[in-house]
Scaffold this motif. Sequence first.
Motif, short mmCIF file in Angstrom:
data_model
loop_
_atom_site.label_atom_id
_atom_site.label_comp_id
_atom_site.label_asym_id
_atom_site.label_seq_id
_atom_site.Cartn_x
_atom_site.Cartn_y
_atom_site.Cartn_z
N ILE A 184 0.91 -1.24 -0.01
CA ILE A 184 -0.07 0.18 -0.29
C ILE A 184 1.14 1.17 -0.07
O ILE A 184 2.48 1.32 0.46
CB ILE A 184 -1.40 -0.07 0.95
CG1 ILE A 184 -1.67 -1.17 1.56
CG2 ILE A 184 -1.67 1.34 1.99
CD1 ILE A 184 -3.00 -1.15 2.28
N PRO A 186 6.68 -7.29 11.69
CA PRO A 186 5.57 -6.71 11.38
C PRO A 186 4.94 -7.88 12.39
O PRO A 186 5.55 -8.11 13.62
CB PRO A 186 5.93 -8.01 10.44
CG PRO A 186 6.30 -8.92 10.38
CD PRO A 186 7.69 -7.78 11.12
N PRO A 194 1.15 -3.78 11.75
CA PRO A 194 0.78 -4.45 11.47
C PRO A 194 1.03 -5.91 10.69
O PRO A 194 0.66 -7.16 11.02
CB PRO A 194 -0.89 -4.55 11.32
CG PRO A 194 -0.84 -2.27 11.10
CD PRO A 194 0.39 -2.35 11.04
N ASN A 195 2.08 -6.13 9.47
CA ASN A 195 1.86 -7.24 8.99
C ASN A 195 2.80 -6.61 7.76
O ASN A 195 3.28 -5.72 7.87
CB ASN A 195 1.12 -7.19 7.56
CG ASN A 195 0.44 -6.66 7.18
OD1 ASN A 195 1.09 -5.69 7.19
ND2 ASN A 195 -0.33 -6.58 6.54
N PRO A 196 3.78 -7.09 7.46
CA PRO A 196 5.27 -6.84 6.51
C PRO A 196 5.09 -6.11 5.77
O PRO A 196 6.08 -5.12 5.44
CB PRO A 196 6.00 -8.50 6.39
CG PRO A 196 4.92 -9.19 6.86
CD PRO A 196 4.14 -8.38 7.00
N LEU A 228 3.81 -3.54 5.26
CA LEU A 228 3.08 -2.34 5.90
C LEU A 228 4.38 -0.95 6.45
O LEU A 228 4.64 -0.69 6.26
CB LEU A 228 1.96 -1.94 6.68
CG LEU A 228 0.66 -1.81 6.22
CD1 LEU A 228 -0.66 -1.79 7.63
CD2 LEU A 228 0.44 -1.19 5.39
N LEU A 261 6.04 -0.31 4.46
CA LEU A 261 5.65 1.17 3.56
C LEU A 261 6.28 2.23 4.57
O LEU A 261 6.60 3.35 4.02
CB LEU A 261 4.24 1.14 3.66
CG LEU A 261 3.14 2.29 3.63
CD1 LEU A 261 3.46 2.51 2.44
CD2 LEU A 261 2.11 2.04 3.81
N PHE A 262 6.27 1.85 5.70
CA PHE A 262 7.10 2.45 6.89
C PHE A 262 8.54 3.10 5.99
O PHE A 262 8.56 4.51 6.39
CB PHE A 262 7.18 2.09 8.53
CG PHE A 262 5.14 2.34 8.63
CD1 PHE A 262 4.26 3.50 7.82
CD2 PHE A 262 4.96 1.62 9.76
CE1 PHE A 262 2.72 2.79 8.49
CE2 PHE A 262 3.49 1.04 9.99
CZ PHE A 262 2.42 1.91 9.75
#
Lengths: 440, 607
Positions: free
Chosen positions: A34, A209, A387-389, A391, A394-395
């Motif tokens: 995302i 994550p 919360p998950n890989p 994301l 993304l961070f």
Amino acid sequence: AASISHTLCGILQGSFGPNALHNMISTATGQVLITSDGSTIIKSLHLSHPIGNLLVDAVQSHHAITGDGTKTFLLILREALQTICNICDKETTFSHVNSQMRKEQMQQVCIQMCQAFATILDHTLPEVILPNILKNATVTDFYDLPQVRQHCPCVVKTFLSGKFTPRVVDILTEIVCGVIFKTSKDGNDLASAVLQLIDDFELVWIEVPGKPVASSRIVEGVILQRDFAVKAENRDTVQDSIKFAVVETPLEPSKTETPSTLYVKNKEQFALVHSWKQHAVQMRIKELESEGVNLLLTSGHVSDMVLYLCKAAKISVVHHIPKEELQRLYKFFTVQSVSVSTWDVDTINVGQATFCKQITCGQNRYVHIGVKEGSGLGAVHGIVCGPNPGLCKLFTNAMHNALKVVRMWLDGPNSHHHPRTGINDRSLKGFSHNFVVMVR
Amino acid sequence: MSGVIPSPKQPSTIFNQPLKDPENTRAISTFRAIVQSCYGPAGKLKMIHNASGGHVTTTSMSQTLLRTMSVSNPVVKLITSAVLAHTGQFSDCGLFAAFLCSRLVESCLKLLVPQQVAAKINEELLLVSLDYLRSETCRCKASLDVGDANMMLALVRSTLGSKPALIVNSTELSSLSRLILQGFLKSIPDTTEGKLSLTTVEYVCVEGSTINNSQVMDGVLFETPKITEKYLSKVQPRKTLYQGGKETIKVALFNTSLSGDSVEFVDTAYEADVGVSGDVVVLQQLMQVAAQLVQLQVGVLACQKVVHPGVQKYLAENGVLTVDRLGSLHVGAVQRLTGATVVSTLHTAITEEYLGHLHHVSTVQIQHKNYLHLQSATADVTTLVLCSRNEASLLEMKEVCRTAHHVLCQALKTPLVLSGGGCTEPHLAAHIRTQVTIQEETLLAKLGCSRAQLYTTANNFASCLEQVAQALDHEGAHHVSDPVNHHHWLLPPWAATMDPAEAGVENCVCGMLTTHEIDTASCSPIGHLGNQSQPPSSPKGHENQHDNKKTCVSLENYLNKKRQKDVECGFSNVLLDSFPVKVNALVVAVETANMILTVNRTIFDRN
């Protein structure tokens, strides 16, 4: 060209500005990303049209330097191209000449436009627009550390705010700034600190994550993303100094390069041959031991036998360390790896660490090594939870880009900063340049 | 030349497919429905079968379910990966997270509030609920007394109870929970230095026996077809006297091969004189090691790999029991049990300090299979023998036991519990509703949205939580909550009234409240109020709540009272959830949902 840039903008427009919506990318490997990062989106499109490719290349190179402003770039470009098209249309409808003439006229117009843009770039921009912008800009004195400290979070926050929800932005901002200021201890070498962080960005951020974003934190020291292969109990009770050596070659003697046959005369020799390997390793470990090494870091694989012998010599071993992590380690500790052929361990090969312990990041255990105070740039890791890989990725990407933005800000020729000015300026330049190329 | 010719990169297909697209919402609802039907003690099992045949997995656990399901919709994929990352760390509460997350996404898309605004408000509400859950005044939280076995048992039972695939009845359930707790307590090291890890309990699965045959055993148990009782009586491991006169069996542990194919040897070709045989030399070397062991009066030789039969024979003659082909899994267990150092070379002098000690070696027969049982007097390794009638439930049982053990470990770290059985969620929902009305001004200023948006989203958030509680039941029972404590009461589907007392229900689901303690007449069904856009508990209602403080019961007080009153059967009907696990699940669910809500469209890269 206009229609292509139009399409691109159509995709990106939604993710422009604060309150941006993201795009979800399902990659070829089935991973879901995302992002609202223009560069990432454009990259994932794999355009086939030549002009599209040209555009993407231009945007990419712009992004690689600034880390931001992709969408601004494209939006301005679209507007400019649109205007030109409109003008051309008008020209052609009004002039009643044959097609050959029309074509020439078109080109004429394009060249004119091109020159006009060059003028804007060369004269209007530096002479008219920049002073105006500078009027609105706040000047940050980079020798005034408190002021820098105060402004830096603002810059980072502005960059991040379009991408995430407010609380996430707050947390990430805090971490980015914390990492920057911890890396450069006295603030004088802020710029070089940021540069350093950008260089090792793969290693600076550790993704965890499955945990809430709020549990992200900053850890000082070097973290090797491996667990101990063998953790020996320490020889002496004094824990505040740990000597370590780095080896980049296998500890075991490798087999001979050329295919050879060993000639064995009798049983004794046979036994000797069998125990030779073990003997050689033993010698090397003795060498390490004589220098008081308690920690051995290697990039290769260490076999069970060597692990056993190390443990017997009370040396902890961490193996399979990526080369990049070792390179970073050399920087912080001024150590060299033990040389291949001679196996002489000198003091230069032995690093001093303040501590060495296990650190648990989510599901994984890593080795955490403390760096002595006062040795140049500080070693810092930001542990990023999400919360998950996807994301987490993304961070970290966003934070990497934030670092680039900070660097742009620090590099600013006049040490000025207006929220986002420097970047806009660059993108204008980049865009105009690109435009000149395109119309021709 | 042969090779794969790389095809030119395909341009990605861009579906201008907004999140509200029916295809997306359909996928999310389907996923939600799957998860919902698995949730709770009455959940329905799922059978997963590969399209090309093969093994059928029967499960209702989120871990197994999500791992075996292959998902193609990116939104759902995002949710599953988040849930898997959560369960990877906390084992439990995966279905809760999955359900809440998908429900939030689903319902927020239906709202007339822009997605980003909804995400922002959700985030703020999450903060509100976390503040409440972490505060001292939280009335559905209690500290767990780790020393109280009954309380711990209640925690384990709640964890096991929500896994219907075990196919257990209540007596089996309590005996199994007791076993897990026993195993857990035994695995806690006596000293403060020792580390607690998930691997300290070994599991041995036995198929075809009833669950009641499950048992906890000290030490390590593993299958050894070769070492039968008869063999063991012939080759008695030598016992020696330890310092202090205690009898002990010395153990040597190798992880290198003792059959002559050690990696230690230089890998090259040999040429030998006539009469010099490589095999003989190797065997001689091995025999030397064996002789050394015999000299040290070793009783058991355990080896990860193969031991040369000649060596085995020699050792057997000298009273050394050889246990070979342990595999890397069991070597770790044996190492911890005996405290021996794993030796990985043949060319070293083995001294006394490398040896480990065992207390007792015996064989056990379970279901016509031979197991070797090693026991030690000092180390804290326990084995849980799990018996079940069929393979599927056995696999599930192993996973569940691991989960329960993990939950217990968590509880030791953070000894806090929440009321289970869906009582926390309506309680939290009610709290959110009141907080939104109280903090209305500050929230509006912070978020910069309209009041209607705030209320709609908050209401939606709260009702999502309530729906989680409602999902516990699948037979159409009535879900009722009381107006003061907002606990969850489950009334049978045939009940004509909303009054728990009249319907013959004595306790709320978590077992904390009885009908005597609340005003049963004013109970109202959960969720019905949630459809109104105005919060059900107006500020006035909140004042009432403070007035009625005497009737407010907190879990903490309740548990204390229980403990004093009766020791024996006090917690038999109390359901407890582990606090850290649940809170993390909540956070993960909401954060993932927020992330999804900010998505505009999807790009598919088909390279």
